[in-house]
Design a protein around this motif. Structure first.
Motif, PDB file in Angstrom:
ATOM      1  N   ASP A  46      -3.453   8.536   3.556  1.00  0.00           N
ATOM      2  CA  ASP A  46      -4.047   8.800   2.255  1.00  0.00           C
ATOM      3  C   ASP A  46      -4.361   7.472   1.549  1.00  0.00           C
ATOM      4  O   ASP A  46      -5.463   7.284   1.016  1.00  0.00           O
ATOM      5  N   SER A  47      -3.415   6.521   1.593  1.00  0.00           N
ATOM      6  CA  SER A  47      -3.692   5.235   0.932  1.00  0.00           C
ATOM      7  C   SER A  47      -4.719   4.417   1.712  1.00  0.00           C
ATOM      8  O   SER A  47      -5.501   3.678   1.135  1.00  0.00           O
ATOM      9  N   LEU A  48      -4.733   4.599   3.034  1.00  0.00           N
ATOM     10  CA  LEU A  48      -5.763   3.941   3.844  1.00  0.00           C
ATOM     11  C   LEU A  48      -7.154   4.443   3.418  1.00  0.00           C
ATOM     12  O   LEU A  48      -8.094   3.672   3.240  1.00  0.00           O
ATOM     13  N   ALA A  55     -14.515   8.716   1.587  1.00  0.00           N
ATOM     14  CA  ALA A  55     -14.634   9.785   0.597  1.00  0.00           C
ATOM     15  C   ALA A  55     -13.941  11.059   1.067  1.00  0.00           C
ATOM     16  O   ALA A  55     -13.419  11.841   0.280  1.00  0.00           O
ATOM     17  N   GLU A  56     -13.937  11.257   2.365  1.00  0.00           N
ATOM     18  CA  GLU A  56     -13.435  12.517   2.895  1.00  0.00           C
ATOM     19  C   GLU A  56     -12.151  12.264   3.675  1.00  0.00           C
ATOM     20  O   GLU A  56     -12.119  11.400   4.556  1.00  0.00           O
ATOM     21  N   TYR A  57     -11.126  12.991   3.349  1.00  0.00           N
ATOM     22  CA  TYR A  57      -9.838  12.815   4.033  1.00  0.00           C
ATOM     23  C   TYR A  57      -9.315  14.199   4.394  1.00  0.00           C
ATOM     24  O   TYR A  57      -8.977  14.984   3.515  1.00  0.00           O
ATOM     25  N   THR A  58      -9.304  14.529   5.660  1.00  0.00           N
ATOM     26  CA  THR A  58      -8.786  15.832   6.061  1.00  0.00           C
ATOM     27  C   THR A  58      -7.554  15.647   6.934  1.00  0.00           C
ATOM     28  O   THR A  58      -7.402  14.649   7.630  1.00  0.00           O
ATOM     29  N   HIS A  59      -6.717  16.631   6.899  1.00  0.00           N
ATOM     30  CA  HIS A  59      -5.428  16.566   7.557  1.00  0.00           C
ATOM     31  C   HIS A  59      -5.157  17.971   8.100  1.00  0.00           C
ATOM     32  O   HIS A  59      -4.851  18.876   7.338  1.00  0.00           O
ATOM     33  N   VAL A  60      -5.370  18.155   9.399  1.00  0.00           N
ATOM     34  CA  VAL A  60      -5.171  19.470  10.000  1.00  0.00           C
ATOM     35  C   VAL A  60      -4.148  19.326  11.105  1.00  0.00           C
ATOM     36  O   VAL A  60      -4.334  18.548  12.046  1.00  0.00           O
ATOM     37  N   LEU A  66     -10.632  10.548   8.558  1.00  0.00           N
ATOM     38  CA  LEU A  66     -11.179   9.894   7.367  1.00  0.00           C
ATOM     39  C   LEU A  66     -12.662   9.682   7.599  1.00  0.00           C
ATOM     40  O   LEU A  66     -13.047   9.136   8.649  1.00  0.00           O
ATOM     41  N   ARG A  67     -13.477  10.118   6.647  1.00  0.00           N
ATOM     42  CA  ARG A  67     -14.911   9.953   6.855  1.00  0.00           C
ATOM     43  C   ARG A  67     -15.578   9.355   5.626  1.00  0.00           C
ATOM     44  O   ARG A  67     -15.191   9.619   4.496  1.00  0.00           O
ATOM     45  N   ALA A  68     -16.559   8.521   5.896  1.00  0.00           N
ATOM     46  CA  ALA A  68     -17.407   7.991   4.835  1.00  0.00           C
ATOM     47  C   ALA A  68     -18.784   7.854   5.454  1.00  0.00           C
ATOM     48  O   ALA A  68     -18.965   8.115   6.644  1.00  0.00           O
ATOM     49  N   ASP A  69     -19.715   7.422   4.661  1.00  0.00           N
ATOM     50  CA  ASP A  69     -21.068   7.240   5.151  1.00  0.00           C
ATOM     51  C   ASP A  69     -21.061   6.298   6.363  1.00  0.00           C
ATOM     52  O   ASP A  69     -20.755   5.129   6.232  1.00  0.00           O
ATOM     53  N   ARG A  70     -21.334   6.807   7.518  1.00  0.00           N
ATOM     54  CA  ARG A  70     -21.446   6.035   8.754  1.00  0.00           C
ATOM     55  C   ARG A  70     -20.143   5.390   9.223  1.00  0.00           C
ATOM     56  O   ARG A  70     -20.143   4.492  10.051  1.00  0.00           O
ATOM     57  N   ARG A  71     -19.020   5.788   8.690  1.00  0.00           N
ATOM     58  CA  ARG A  71     -17.756   5.230   9.152  1.00  0.00           C
ATOM     59  C   ARG A  71     -16.757   6.357   9.313  1.00  0.00           C
ATOM     60  O   ARG A  71     -16.842   7.374   8.626  1.00  0.00           O
ATOM     61  N   GLY A  72     -15.806   6.167  10.186  1.00  0.00           N
ATOM     62  CA  GLY A  72     -14.803   7.206  10.353  1.00  0.00           C
ATOM     63  C   GLY A  72     -13.563   6.697  11.064  1.00  0.00           C
ATOM     64  O   GLY A  72     -13.618   5.767  11.871  1.00  0.00           O
ATOM     65  N   ILE A  73     -12.431   7.294  10.731  1.00  0.00           N
ATOM     66  CA  ILE A  73     -11.168   6.992  11.415  1.00  0.00           C
ATOM     67  C   ILE A  73     -10.509   8.328  11.769  1.00  0.00           C
ATOM     68  O   ILE A  73     -10.540   9.267  10.979  1.00  0.00           O
ATOM     69  N   ARG A  74      -9.975   8.399  12.965  1.00  0.00           N
ATOM     70  CA  ARG A  74      -9.288   9.623  13.388  1.00  0.00           C
ATOM     71  C   ARG A  74      -8.018   9.232  14.124  1.00  0.00           C
ATOM     72  O   ARG A  74      -7.998   8.274  14.896  1.00  0.00           O
ATOM     73  N   GLY A  86     -15.432   5.961  16.162  1.00  0.00           N
ATOM     74  CA  GLY A  86     -15.622   6.555  17.481  1.00  0.00           C
ATOM     75  C   GLY A  86     -15.084   5.736  18.635  1.00  0.00           C
ATOM     76  O   GLY A  86     -15.132   6.177  19.775  1.00  0.00           O
ATOM     77  N   VAL A  87     -14.572   4.538  18.360  1.00  0.00           N
ATOM     78  CA  VAL A  87     -14.062   3.677  19.428  1.00  0.00           C
ATOM     79  C   VAL A  87     -12.536   3.767  19.453  1.00  0.00           C
ATOM     80  O   VAL A  87     -11.879   3.738  18.413  1.00  0.00           O
ATOM     81  N   ARG A  88     -12.003   3.847  20.651  1.00  0.00           N
ATOM     82  CA  ARG A  88     -10.571   4.064  20.823  1.00  0.00           C
ATOM     83  C   ARG A  88      -9.788   2.741  20.813  1.00  0.00           C
ATOM     84  O   ARG A  88     -10.146   1.809  21.529  1.00  0.00           O
TER      85      ARG A  88
END
Ligand SMILES: [Zn+2]
Length: 378
Positions: A46-48, A55-60, A66-74, A86-88
């Motif tokens: 959440d703090s990351l 902008a988008e933080y989902t937890h399932v 974590l998603r933002a315009d053209r960026r993401g962390i999973r 998308g890179v591991r």
């Protein structure tokens, strides 16, 4: 390890020295939720998300996204992996879950997430002038081999293809070997350490029963255990080595090489990892070791044996150097004050892995992307 901290806004400073300095985190506790787990500092996703303005933080279940315009962390708790754009990447400590919050270690934030997401915040970077290419093995040392050829030949051929592209892009290129000669690991390191404003790229191919895909290695930071499967015995070494002065550049370069190879060659992503291979340990310039595929795998082995494929790998390596060079040297026009940082964090920065998700040249990006001159830079 402690590094001098230059005067810079607290918010930026915190991400960079998170692992090194507890007081820094504590002083900015409102931004980072720090949780002690297994004797070390962890922060919440959440703090990351807040810090890097996703902008988008989902937890399932155990998966955070974590998603933002053209960026993401999973990431998923219980694993030691994180996907950035998308890179591991293999993390140095496992992703944990506590009180229904997923946690990532402060070390992994400062040594992986921060330099990959904001390469232009890395200290002491210079324009790359020279690229040292290091085709693995040579002479009586064939490396691994298959029915179509040996690692030493394939690695040299990829290096020569990369050399051609890099020269064309205006870089100087030095090779630890340019023919079928044996060069010791010590001599490769000594050779590379003659050059300033340079990067080092070691090229290898893999072999194992059932293995497939591409993996890239950066030197493991001091204090953490290598996560290279091949380094069973060496994992006891967690000391600081010369190459550790470049931890952030190393991971950014490895990420650039890895992402660019994946974007050009359809293959299994075996991840960016931390290791203490000899050439990575003692090289003083930013360094990466690429394992460009498995000669032992029927499909990959046959593909690496084609000149076209080796050409593609060479082009990818050359492109990666340019991506890295651009990303670490990009200077934001925004004044990095605390107030500006709080309201204007990424995406005003370039991510090192951007080419994987979007192959448009940087110069033709939208107004939100920095305009970077690729061609006239050297
Ligand atoms: Zn090798």
């Amino acid at each position: 390890m402690h590094r001098p901290i230059s005067p810079m806004p607290l918010l930026f400073r915190c991400a960079i020295c998170l692992a090194a300095s507890l007081c820094c985190v504590a002083a900015n506790a409102a931004d980072w939720q720090v949780v002690k787990q297994q004797g070390r500092d962890y922060v919440t996703f959440d703090s990351l998300a807040k810090f890097y303005q996703f902008a988008e933080y989902t937890h399932v279940n155990r998966t955070v996204s974590l998603r933002a315009d053209r960026r993401g962390i999973r990431a998923q708790s219980g694993t030691s992996e994180i996907y950035i754009n998308g890179v591991r990447f293999f993390t140095d400590y496992p992703i944990l879950s506590s009180n229904n919050e997923e946690l990532i270690s402060a070390v992994d934030v400062s040594k992986i997430v921060e330099p990959v997401l904001r390469p232009n915040k890395i200290k002491n970077t210079t324009k790359v002038e020279t690229v040292v290419l290091d085709p693995g093995h040579g002479g009586t040392d064939n490396g691994t081999s298959n029915q179509w050829g040996s690692e030493k030949q394939f690695a040299l051929d990829v290096a020569l293809a990369a050399r051609e592209q890099l020269l064309r892009a205006g870089y100087k290129v030095e090779m630890t070997r340019s023919g079928d000669t044996g060069v010791s690991l010590e001599d490769r390191v000594k050779f590379a350490n003659q050059f300033e404003n340079a990067v080092f790229i070691s090229i290898h191919f893999n072999s194992s029963n059932g293995g497939a895909g591409v993996e890239s290695y950066a030197l493991a930071p001091a204090g953490v255990v290598s996560n290279a499967a091949a380094e069973g015995l060496a994992s006891a070494d967690v000391q600081w080595h010369e190459g550790n002065a470049r931890d952030e550049q190393n991971i950014a370069l490895a990420a650039a090489v890895h992402a660019t190879v994946l974007s050009r060659v359809s293959t299994f992503d075996r991840g960016v990892r931390h290791a203490r291979f000899h050439v990575l340990r003692d090289v003083k310039i930013p360094a990466v070791l690429l394992e460009g595929g498995f000669l032992s795998n029927l499909f990959e082995g046959q593909r690496v044996a084609t000149p076209q494929h080796r050409q593609q790998l060479g082009i990818a390596i050359a492109q990666a150097v340019q991506n890295y060079d651009r990303a670490v040297n990009f200077k934001s026009s925004a004044t990095p004050t605390f107030a500006a940082a709080a309201s204007n964090l990424p995406p005003h920065e370039r991510s090192i892995t951007e080419p994987l998700t979007d192959e448009r040249p940087a110069a033709s990006g939208s107004g939100r992307q920095p305009s970077v001159d690729v061609t006239g830079a050297h």
